[in-house]
Design an enzyme around this catalytic site. Structure first.
Site, short mmCIF file in Angstrom:
data_model
loop_
_atom_site.label_atom_id
_atom_site.label_comp_id
_atom_site.label_asym_id
_atom_site.label_seq_id
_atom_site.Cartn_x
_atom_site.Cartn_y
_atom_site.Cartn_z
N ARG A 36 2.97 -15.17 1.24
CA ARG A 36 2.98 -15.86 -0.05
C ARG A 36 3.08 -17.38 0.10
O ARG A 36 2.96 -18.12 -0.88
CB ARG A 36 4.11 -15.32 -0.92
CG ARG A 36 3.82 -13.93 -1.46
CD ARG A 36 4.96 -13.37 -2.27
NE ARG A 36 6.00 -12.81 -1.43
CZ ARG A 36 6.99 -12.05 -1.87
NH1 ARG A 36 7.08 -11.77 -3.16
NH2 ARG A 36 7.90 -11.56 -1.06
N SER A 48 -8.52 -0.88 7.83
CA SER A 48 -7.91 -2.16 8.15
C SER A 48 -8.89 -2.97 8.99
O SER A 48 -9.83 -2.41 9.58
CB SER A 48 -6.60 -1.93 8.93
OG SER A 48 -6.08 -3.14 9.43
N ALA A 96 0.84 -1.20 0.00
CA ALA A 96 0.00 0.00 0.00
C ALA A 96 0.87 1.25 0.00
O ALA A 96 0.53 2.26 -0.64
CB ALA A 96 -0.93 -0.01 1.21
N ASP A 110 1.66 -15.25 -7.36
CA ASP A 110 2.48 -14.07 -7.07
C ASP A 110 3.17 -13.52 -8.31
O ASP A 110 3.10 -12.32 -8.56
CB ASP A 110 3.53 -14.43 -6.01
CG ASP A 110 4.25 -13.20 -5.48
OD1 ASP A 110 3.56 -12.28 -5.00
OD2 ASP A 110 5.49 -13.15 -5.54
N TYR A 117 -12.77 -1.17 7.05
CA TYR A 117 -13.11 -1.12 5.63
C TYR A 117 -14.45 -0.39 5.41
O TYR A 117 -14.59 0.38 4.45
CB TYR A 117 -13.20 -2.53 5.04
CG TYR A 117 -11.95 -3.36 5.14
CD1 TYR A 117 -10.68 -2.77 5.13
CD2 TYR A 117 -12.02 -4.74 5.24
CE1 TYR A 117 -9.53 -3.54 5.21
CE2 TYR A 117 -10.87 -5.53 5.32
CZ TYR A 117 -9.63 -4.93 5.32
OH TYR A 117 -8.50 -5.69 5.41
N LYS A 131 -2.61 -6.92 -7.67
CA LYS A 131 -2.59 -8.18 -8.42
C LYS A 131 -2.35 -9.35 -7.46
O LYS A 131 -1.75 -9.16 -6.40
CB LYS A 131 -1.53 -8.14 -9.53
CG LYS A 131 -0.09 -7.98 -9.03
CD LYS A 131 0.51 -9.30 -8.60
CE LYS A 131 1.79 -9.13 -7.84
NZ LYS A 131 2.22 -10.38 -7.16
N ARG A 169 4.12 1.34 -1.18
CA ARG A 169 4.92 1.41 -2.40
C ARG A 169 4.09 1.71 -3.64
O ARG A 169 4.52 2.47 -4.52
CB ARG A 169 5.67 0.09 -2.63
CG ARG A 169 6.72 -0.22 -1.60
CD ARG A 169 7.58 -1.39 -2.02
NE ARG A 169 6.81 -2.60 -2.28
CZ ARG A 169 6.45 -3.47 -1.34
NH1 ARG A 169 6.78 -3.26 -0.08
NH2 ARG A 169 5.77 -4.56 -1.66
#
Length: 331
Positions: free
Chosen positions: A168, A38, A17, A180, A59, A98, A19
């Site tokens: 991940r 959050s 968020a 990923d 949210y 993504k 970057r």
């Protein structure tokens, strides 16, 4: 939206968020981040205080904020459909980090909700808006390579990056190498050659969660007759790989850093000993900045975009098929 900035609310407080939205928004006058939400409102407040964001909460508070035009959904893929659809129904445009969703079914739900509500839904394949990627696709489509004999992509993250505890590697959160980085490869190849189907796929699984692929090698066959081999991996060497190689009857193309062009992407095309193209990505150009500028333009003009959820549903359907072909269940 003419005459006023695109006002953004964020779901999630992870590093992406910062970057992909907060930092680039400071470089785009027509974008303002005005809210963050959050599951833990205290975490949202800390994030907001750190970056000077006015509104913070859960949210629901972001969706209820009448000043928010677009919600950036920066939470795990398995939660994208629930909250993206809710934000669309609340009258917000959305940008999902993504991949668009956990699977093709959820992707279609997001696209359908966008159509039903008259709002726009996008996926954060930011690299598509970088001038290097546009040049790469132009070269691929120019005919300079001749008939394509072989194509391969290796998107391998260095082995020391994705370690136990990393999201991940969590099957509940949509973890896995295809989710990923493999989704980037599918998106890029579709941009070059259109629609495809999965020919074969094999996966090396994570010992801590056998739903998660540490590395998957798969082959796509395109309607054009071209086949492409893809490796998506968390097991790369110390430097990793983000490379694309295409061998044609007339010339060979090799490109590096293709999913993060600002990291020094290069493009070389050779014909025997002749160097036809030798180019590098423009220094200082950020694909994240380009993505925000693109969204502002598209929402103001209702113009076309390569980032639409409707387009990304086919990418997620192929992700599902890659997993099925490897003997795994889609996320």
């Amino acid at each position: 939206m003419t005459g006023q900035p695109l006002r953004v609310g964020i779901f999630g407080t992870g590093g992406i968020a910062e970057r992909a939205m907060v930092e680039p928004s400071t470089l785009v006058d027509s974008v303002q981040v005005i809210a963050v939400g959050s599951r833990d409102p205290e975490r949202a407040r800390a994030f907001a205080d750190r970056f000077g964001i006015e509104a913070a909460g859960d949210y629901a508070s972001v969706m209820a904020n009448p000043d928010v035009d677009l919600v950036y959904v920066a939470i795990p893929p398995t939660a994208h459909a629930q909250w993206a659809v809710a934000a669309l129904r609340a009258g917000k445009h959305i940008l999902c980090e993504k991949p668009l969703s956990a699977n093709g079914t959820d992707a279609r739900a997001i696209a359908d909700a966008a159509e039903a509500t008259g709002r726009s839904a996008f996926v954060g394949f930011h690299y598509r808006l970088h001038s290097f990627t546009q040049r790469l696709l132009d070269v691929i489509g120019s005919g300079v390579l001749g008939d394509i004999d072989d194509a391969s992509i290796d998107f391998s993250i260095p082995h020391f990056v994705v370690k136990p505890g990393n999201i991940r590697l969590n099957g509940d959160l949509g973890g896995g190498a295809v989710m990923d980085v493999g989704c980037y490869a599918i998106d890029l190849l579709r941009a070059a050659w259109g629609e495809a189907h999965v020919v074969s796929s094999s996966a090396r699984l994570y010992d801590g969660d056998p739903r998660v692929d540490m590395q998957t090698d798969f082959v796509l066959a395109f309607d054009t007759g071209i086949r492409a081999r893809v490796r998506a991996s968390f097991l790369g060497d110390d430097k990793g790989q983000m490379s694309l190689t295409i061998v044609g009857s007339a010339a060979t193309l090799h490109a590096t850093s293709v999913i993060v062009p600002q990291w020094g992407a290069t493009l070389r095309v050779t014909a025997g000993e002749n160097l036809l193209i030798d180019e590098k990505a423009m220094e200082g150009e950020s694909s994240y900045v380009a993505q925000l500028e693109h969204l502002v333009d598209v929402l103001a003009s209702d113009g076309p975009s390569p980032l639409t959820a409707a387009h990304a549903t086919a990418t997620m359907a192929l992700v599902d098929d890659v997993y099925r072909a490897a003997g795994l269940q889609p996320r």
